[in-house]
Every structure is written in structure tokens, then in C-alpha cells.
Design an enzyme around this catalytic site. Structure first.
Site, PDB file in Angstrom:
ATOM      1  N   GLU A   1       0.132 -10.190   0.985  1.00  0.00           N
ATOM      2  CA  GLU A   1       1.100 -10.515  -0.068  1.00  0.00           C
ATOM      3  C   GLU A   1       2.533 -10.413   0.456  1.00  0.00           C
ATOM      4  OE1 GLU A   1      -1.414  -8.811  -3.877  1.00  0.00           O
ATOM      5  OE2 GLU A   1      -0.349  -7.382  -2.619  1.00  0.00           O
TER       6      GLU A   1
ATOM      7  N   HIS B   1      -7.287 -10.001  -7.907  1.00  0.00           N
ATOM      8  CA  HIS B   1      -7.649  -9.071  -6.828  1.00  0.00           C
ATOM      9  C   HIS B   1      -9.169  -8.882  -6.766  1.00  0.00           C
ATOM     10  CE1 HIS B   1      -3.380  -7.819  -7.039  1.00  0.00           C
ATOM     11  NE2 HIS B   1      -3.552  -7.352  -5.823  1.00  0.00           N
TER      12      HIS B   1
ATOM     13  N   HIS C   1      -7.064  -0.131  -2.909  1.00  0.00           N
ATOM     14  CA  HIS C   1      -5.926  -0.245  -3.823  1.00  0.00           C
ATOM     15  C   HIS C   1      -6.389  -0.419  -5.279  1.00  0.00           C
ATOM     16  CE1 HIS C   1      -2.112  -1.384  -5.507  1.00  0.00           C
ATOM     17  NE2 HIS C   1      -2.388  -2.669  -5.579  1.00  0.00           N
TER      18      HIS C   1
HETATM   19  N1  LIG Z   1      -1.346  -4.805  -7.302  1.00  0.00           N
HETATM   20  C1  LIG Z   1      -0.018  -4.901  -6.715  1.00  0.00           C
HETATM   21  C2  LIG Z   1       0.716  -3.614  -6.681  1.00  0.00           C
HETATM   22  C3  LIG Z   1       0.645  -2.810  -7.888  1.00  0.00           C
HETATM   23  O1  LIG Z   1      -0.079  -3.095  -8.816  1.00  0.00           O
HETATM   24  C4  LIG Z   1       1.521  -1.660  -7.915  1.00  0.00           C
HETATM   25  C5  LIG Z   1       2.289  -1.362  -6.805  1.00  0.00           C
HETATM   26  C6  LIG Z   1       3.098  -0.243  -6.816  1.00  0.00           C
HETATM   27  C7  LIG Z   1       3.188   0.534  -7.935  1.00  0.00           C
HETATM   28  C8  LIG Z   1       2.430   0.229  -9.057  1.00  0.00           C
HETATM   29  C9  LIG Z   1       1.584  -0.889  -9.044  1.00  0.00           C
HETATM   30  N2  LIG Z   1       0.799  -1.252 -10.100  1.00  0.00           N
HETATM   31  C10 LIG Z   1       0.616  -0.616 -11.293  1.00  0.00           C
HETATM   32  O2  LIG Z   1       1.146   0.400 -11.652  1.00  0.00           O
HETATM   33  C11 LIG Z   1      -0.138  -5.407  -5.313  1.00  0.00           C
HETATM   34  O3  LIG Z   1      -1.162  -5.897  -5.016  1.00  0.00           O
HETATM   35  O4  LIG Z   1       0.754  -5.251  -4.487  1.00  0.00           O
HETATM   36 ZN   LIG Z   2      -2.241  -7.010  -4.330  1.00  0.00          ZN
HETATM   37 ZN   LIG Z   3      -0.173  -5.063  -2.692  1.00  0.00          ZN
END
Ligand SMILES: N[C@@H](CC(=O)c1ccccc1NC=O)C(=O)O
Ligand SMILES: [Zn+2]
Ligand SMILES: [Zn+2]
Length: 206
Positions: free
Chosen positions: A170, A158, A57
Site C-alpha cells: 500500500e 483485505h 494486521h
Molecule cells: N488497514 C489499514 C490500516 C489501519 O486500518 C490502521 C492503521 C493505523 C491505525 C489504525 C488503523 N485502523 C483502525 O483503527 C492499512 O491497511 O494500512
Molecule cells: Zn492494508
Molecule cells: Zn497497511
């Protein structure tokens, strides 16, 4: 067998990351159309509701969902309460004896209204990863949508967890969950190549 469901119900309108794919479940075919069965169709972002992040991610070299060790997500877990903190770092956990704990879930209650995506919530400070690793913790679960604030680009929380081998769960729902020791089951779907996955997360008191 008394299971406590700590999963966010998945329905149209479930609060998701701003601009991300909205969740939807529809019947693609009805029983009338097929003559035999209803067949559903689900559209969701991998970061919807209660979910795990795969390292991929936030790290192109990181593990993808199908490469994760499933034992992270099944087994004994400690739940603690840390209310009213803007953020959580090593200092905030110093008073807890976490010896032998491999999975830690922190109830912050900082996401007050689950029907809307929060602008602010308790996030993780970058010194937490090494502290948790020293305690032997391999999985950190939280009741907030992300371990970093929504406007963060560096994602220090993260990365700090990932660099120290701590995996991330989460969006758990913990309003009714007391401090103590439980068994956790929160398995990701085997989505090949994915950056995260929804999970059905449950606790069982031990
Ligand atoms: N880091 C977040 C999610 C995240 O950053 C994110 C999720 C969906 C669409 C965009 C995101 N972040 C930046 O554009 C998480 O951990 O869930
Ligand atoms: Zn996350
Ligand atoms: Zn996430």
C-alpha cells in the site's frame, strides 16, 4: 541501471492513519555529544507511507512480517492504470490479459494530495481476491493508503485478498509510472512479530 523510486518520502508530517503514531526522525545523539558520531532515532507506525501488510494486521492467526515469503516482494510485476473508479473489482480487470503476472500494481491516482490523509480513494471490492488468485497473482500493490476505506471495520478487501493468498503493498507513489512490465523490489524490514512494515519500493523497467 534505471530505478524508479515509488516510495513515499518519510519526514515529520507524512500523512498517516488518523490518530496513529506520527512519524519522527531525530538525532538521539549528535556528533558533538558523542565526540564521534550522529545517531538517529526513528518512531513510526508499521502502516506509514509505502508499506506492506502482514496478514496478522487483520487476522490474529495470520502470518507476521518475519514469516512472510520474501519472494513476494522481489520480481517481475505488471503496472496498470485504472483512473476515476470509486472501487476496483473483478469486472474492472476483465479487459486485461494477466497471464503469467504474479505481482500487479494498480495506479489509480485517487490520492490527489499526498500531504493529507484522504477521506476517500479507490478501494478494493470483495470479489477481487478470487479473481486475482485465478490469474496467479500473489501480490497486489496500490497507490492508496489502504485497500479498504478508512471507516471500514469489516475490511472486506483485505480479507478477500488474504483468503485467496494475495499479499498487499500500500501507499506506493506512481504519478510518473507508465503501464508496463517492471521488476519490483519492495522488501519489508525483518521486524519480528510485526503486523506490517515500511518498505523502500523501486521499479526497474524490463
Ligand atoms: N488497514 C489499514 C490500516 C489501519 O486500518 C490502521 C492503521 C493505523 C491505525 C489504525 C488503523 N485502523 C483502525 O483503527 C492499512 O491497511 O494500512
Ligand atoms: Zn492494508
Ligand atoms: Zn497497511
Amino acid at each position: 541501471m534505471c530505478l524508479i523510486d515509488i516510495s513515499e518520502p518519510l519526514r515529520a508530517g507524512v500523512a498517516g492513519w488518523p490518530g496513529d503514531t506520527p512519524f519522527s526522525f531525530t538525532l538521539n545523539w549528535t556528533k558533538e555529544e558523542t565526540g564521534s558520531v550522529n545517531v538517529g532515532k526513528v518512531i513510526f507506525s508499521t502502516h506509514t507511507g509505502t508499506h506492506i501488510d502482514a496478514p496478522f494486521h487483520f487476522d490474529n492467526e495470520g502470518q507476521k512480517v518475519h514469516e512472510l515469503d520474501l519472494s513476494l516482494y522481489v520480481g517481475p510485476c505488471r503496472v496498470i492504470h485504472l483512473f476515476d473508479l470509486p472501487s476496483i473489482g473483478a469486472h474492472d480487470l476483465a479487459k486485461y490479459n494477466l497471464a503469467g503476472v504474479e505481482r500487479l500494481i494498480i495506479r489509480t491516482d485517487s490520492w490527489k494530495d499526498r500531504s493529507v490523509f484522504p477521506t476517500s480513494f479507490t478501494y478494493i471490492r470483495p470479489d477481487l481476491g478470487s479473481y486475482l488468485q485465478k490469474q496467479g497473482i500473489r501480490l497486489l500493490g496500490l497507490d492508496v493508503p489502504s485497500v479498504d476505506l478508512p471507516d471500514s471495520k469489516e475490511l472486506l478487501g483485505h480479507h478477500s485478498l488474504h483468503q485467496h493468498g494475495v499479499h498487499i503493498l500500500e501507499g506506493t507513489v506512481l504519478y510518473q509510472v507508465e503501464e508496463g512490465d517492471y521488476e519490483l523490489i519492495a522488501l519489508p524490514l525483518p521486524i519480528e512479530g510485526a503486523d506490517g512494515s515500511l518498505v523502500r519500493a523501486v521499479l526497474r523497467k524490463i
